[in-house]
Write an enzyme that holds these catalytic residues in place. Structure first.
Site, PDB file in Angstrom:
ATOM      1  CG  LEU A 260    -110.415 -13.019  33.496  1.00  0.00           C
ATOM      2  CD1 LEU A 260    -111.271 -12.963  32.229  1.00  0.00           C
ATOM      3  CD2 LEU A 260    -110.789 -14.239  34.320  1.00  0.00           C
ATOM      4  NE  ARG A 264    -107.124 -16.423  30.709  1.00  0.00           N
ATOM      5  CZ  ARG A 264    -107.563 -15.451  29.924  1.00  0.00           C
ATOM      6  NH1 ARG A 264    -106.720 -14.504  29.502  1.00  0.00           N
ATOM      7  NH2 ARG A 264    -108.830 -15.403  29.559  1.00  0.00           N
ATOM      8  CD1 TRP A 402    -110.815 -22.973  36.008  1.00  0.00           C
ATOM      9  CD2 TRP A 402    -112.453 -22.960  37.526  1.00  0.00           C
ATOM     10  NE1 TRP A 402    -110.391 -23.713  37.070  1.00  0.00           N
ATOM     11  CE2 TRP A 402    -111.378 -23.726  38.020  1.00  0.00           C
ATOM     12  CE3 TRP A 402    -113.591 -22.804  38.315  1.00  0.00           C
ATOM     13  CZ2 TRP A 402    -111.409 -24.338  39.276  1.00  0.00           C
ATOM     14  CZ3 TRP A 402    -113.614 -23.414  39.563  1.00  0.00           C
ATOM     15  CH2 TRP A 402    -112.533 -24.172  40.023  1.00  0.00           C
ATOM     16  CD  GLU A 403    -109.257 -17.835  36.434  1.00  0.00           C
ATOM     17  OE1 GLU A 403    -109.425 -16.775  35.813  1.00  0.00           O
ATOM     18  OE2 GLU A 403    -109.323 -17.910  37.673  1.00  0.00           O
ATOM     19  N   GLY A 404    -111.183 -18.700  31.253  1.00  0.00           N
ATOM     20  CA  GLY A 404    -111.136 -18.738  29.793  1.00  0.00           C
ATOM     21  C   GLY A 404    -110.852 -20.150  29.333  1.00  0.00           C
TER      22      GLY A 404
END
Length: 591
Positions: A260, A264, A402-404
């Site tokens: 992840l 990012r 998304w991606e946190g």
């Protein structure tokens, strides 16, 4: 890249960075420019003319484009040559990701496939797994997906309910559970899946679509990225061969979180591409749209929006390529068995986790602004689907989720640095306590030396502000600091500005050292505009954090912040008009 320093993650807060240690787009090699040209040629010739076809959900065409990407080597830049890839540096990967960022739904398909669906196998796969899956993924013959999110496990990723139980004969793991919002699920051939072995040990698996017990749910109807596939993936005692366990049982979090981090960074690169596309199209429209007898690009408030788009894009671009250079320095030094050691790989990636979160937050929010400003400049046309601004606006929204989510990433930035300090990997707390105890700085208009002297001075002050706030907050709240999300988010915003601001300043200084000229003058204007507006905004953020922290020392701390963030009065209007004139003359993003 060999001559660049290997920079420790988070070190940007506690030390100065040498110009030679920073990679910028001006450092592209001839090979980089060739890769850029090839990627642009493919996107402009094969993808952008067919955006509407992709948005309409033409699955066969989408997968045909993915295979063409593979044939051109655009999918395998992170895959070693031994497994069918080209094994290029991270700058090359960044270049291609940026160019793909202007391709609408294809960018989502490409990003998930090349990033979080392939990189876990590259960095944590066994030899068997790499030999079996990477050639298929690098060639685009197979499409990949990544399965982590569940109904009760979004940001709280370790709370997954999917279970894996070893079969009686010991040959398979039987997976049961359901994953949600899985990009590429509708047509993916392989899935990187996380499950808990015996309901306890968080573990990664490679699961093929054809395995018994794997099924795909109904396509989601989405706000944006409508041509991409987003479905649930369901496992009902899915039979996964034991050899498809990734890395080690119980160490799946090392794969999930570090991949992840890389996702990012790649997302940051893609949003830079989207921002450049929005800006270029907005500039073209502003030059040609005439109202009251003149192009609207001559109106001050339109110029201000165009300039703000360029400023954000310049700093986003600078930060993304700086991080690519840092990854090249870190991962590029791994040799021999180190490249096959998941623990070493995880440490190398995790080293820059904070910078990955910074890039993700700033770049996604920059694209959000650029898409919004693009719509606004077009006025009513921007609200109509017949013009691309409407799609850019819808597509951009997902990048903050998304991606946190950006909220989670803001919490991760100071949290990661504090964890590194506790582990003895970053000597940040002595610097934080020193800043918090510094004699209040007198408020002055000290300029500093050189064309960007005032900006460099402000950057140094902002580093002290971030350190001071981190120190007083850690002292005040101790272990409960994690519950003070607003405080952490405020500190994160200042840390973001420090890393982003330093990236742009160092890039402009390198350009000045290389001979100046018109391009350097334009970069100086961009840096001055950014820093002039950052000073009062971040001073206010610091004040809000200190008001929450309270205590007898708040007065001296406020005095310190006032001194550290003092900046000469700047005619930002004049700067932005010059930036807008540069944009109009170039007809696109020119830096």
């Amino acid at each position: 890249m060999e001559d660049r320093q290997q920079t420790a993650g988070g070190a940007f807060l506690i030390s100065d960075t040498a110009l030679a240690a920073v990679f910028t787009p001006e450092d592209f090699t001839e090979e980089h420019h060739l890769i850029l040209g090839a990627a642009r040629s493919f996107v402009n010739g094969e993808i952008r003319p067919h955006i509407d076809q992709l948005e309409a959900g033409d699955r066969a065409f989408m997968l045909a484009l993915l295979r063409k990407c593979g044939a051109l080597g655009l999918l395998g830049t992170d895959v070693p040559e031994a497994y069918g890839g080209s094994g290029l540096d991270k700058v090359s990967t960044t270049i291609i990701s940026e160019v793909m960022g202007a391709t609408g739904s294809f960018s989502a398909v490409y990003g998930a496939h090349c990033g979080i669906a392939t990189l876990p196998i590259v960095y944590f796969g066994t030899e068997f797994q790499k030999n079996k899956y990477l050639p298929l993924l690098a060639a685009g013959k197979w499409c990949g997906a990544y399965c982590l999110t569940e109904a009760n496990a979004g940001s709280d990723a370790l709370n997954i309910g999917t279970k894996a139980v070893l079969s009686e004969d010991g040959a398979y793991y039987l997976l049961s559970g359901e994953k949600l919002f899985i990009t590429n699920a509708g047509w993916a051939d392989s899935f990187v899946v996380y499950a808990k072995v015996d309901g306890k040990a968080f573990t990664g698996f490679i699961v093929e679509r054809a395995f018994p017990g794997v099924s795909i749910g109904t396509e989601e109807t989405k706000m944006g990225m409508r041509g991409s596939s987003t479905c649930p993936v369901i496992f009902q005692n899915a039979r996964v061969p034991k050899e498809n366990v990734m890395y080690e049982i119980g160490k799946g979090h090392k794969i999930a979180f570090n991949v992840l981090n890389l996702g990012r960074w790649k997302l940051g690169a893609m949003t830079v591409g989207g921002a450049k596309a929005c800006l270029g199209e907005a500039v073209t429209y502003a030059k040609n749209r005439v109202q009251f007898g003149v192009p609207i690009g001559s109106f001050g408030m339109v110029q201000s929006k165009l300039a703000d788009m360029a400023v954000g894009t310049y700093f986003a671009e600078s930060a993304v390529y700086r991080l690519a250079g840092m990854f090249d320095a870190r991962l590029g030094r791994m040799e021999g068995d180190d490249t096959k050691n998941g623990a070493i790989t995880a440490e190398a990636i995790e080293n820059h986790a904070a910078e990955c979160s910074i890039v993700k937050v700033f770049c996604s929010e920059t694209l959000d602004y650029c898409a919004d400003a693009y719509v606004q400049i077009l006025g009513g046309y921007g609200f109509c689907a017949a013009f691309p601004a409407e799609r850019y606006y819808r597509d951009a929204r997902i990048n903050r989720i998304w991606e946190g989510t950006n909220e989670i990433n803001r919490l991760l930035i100071p949290g990661t640095l504090l964890r590194m300090a506790k582990q003895g990997r970053l000597d940040i707390m002595p610097a934080a306590h020193a800043a918090a105890g510094e004699i209040p700085v007198p408020v002055s208009d000290a300029m500093g030396e050189g064309p960007l002297g005032a900006e460099t001075r402000l950057l140094g002050g902002l580093k002290k502000v971030a350190l001071c706030l981190l120190g007083v907050a850690a002292t005040k709240f101790g272990r409960s600091l994690s519950c003070e999300q607003e405080v952490l988010a405020g500190i994160a915003d200042i840390m973001i500005a420090v890393y982003i601001g330093e990236s742009g300043i160092l890039r402009a200084e390198k350009r000045l050292c290389a001979g100046g000229g018109t391009e350097a003058a334009g970069q100086v204007d961009v840096v001055r505009a950014f820093m002039a507006e950052a000073a009062p905004r971040l001073s206010a953020v610091a004040g809000q954090v200190l008001a929450r922290v309270g205590g007898d020392a708040m007065g001296p701390h406020l005095a310190r912040v006032a001194g550290w963030t003092r900046h000469p009065m700047t005619d930002v209007v004049a700067l932005k008009r010059r930036i807008a004139d540069t944009l109009t003359a170039a007809g696109c993003y020119p830096f």
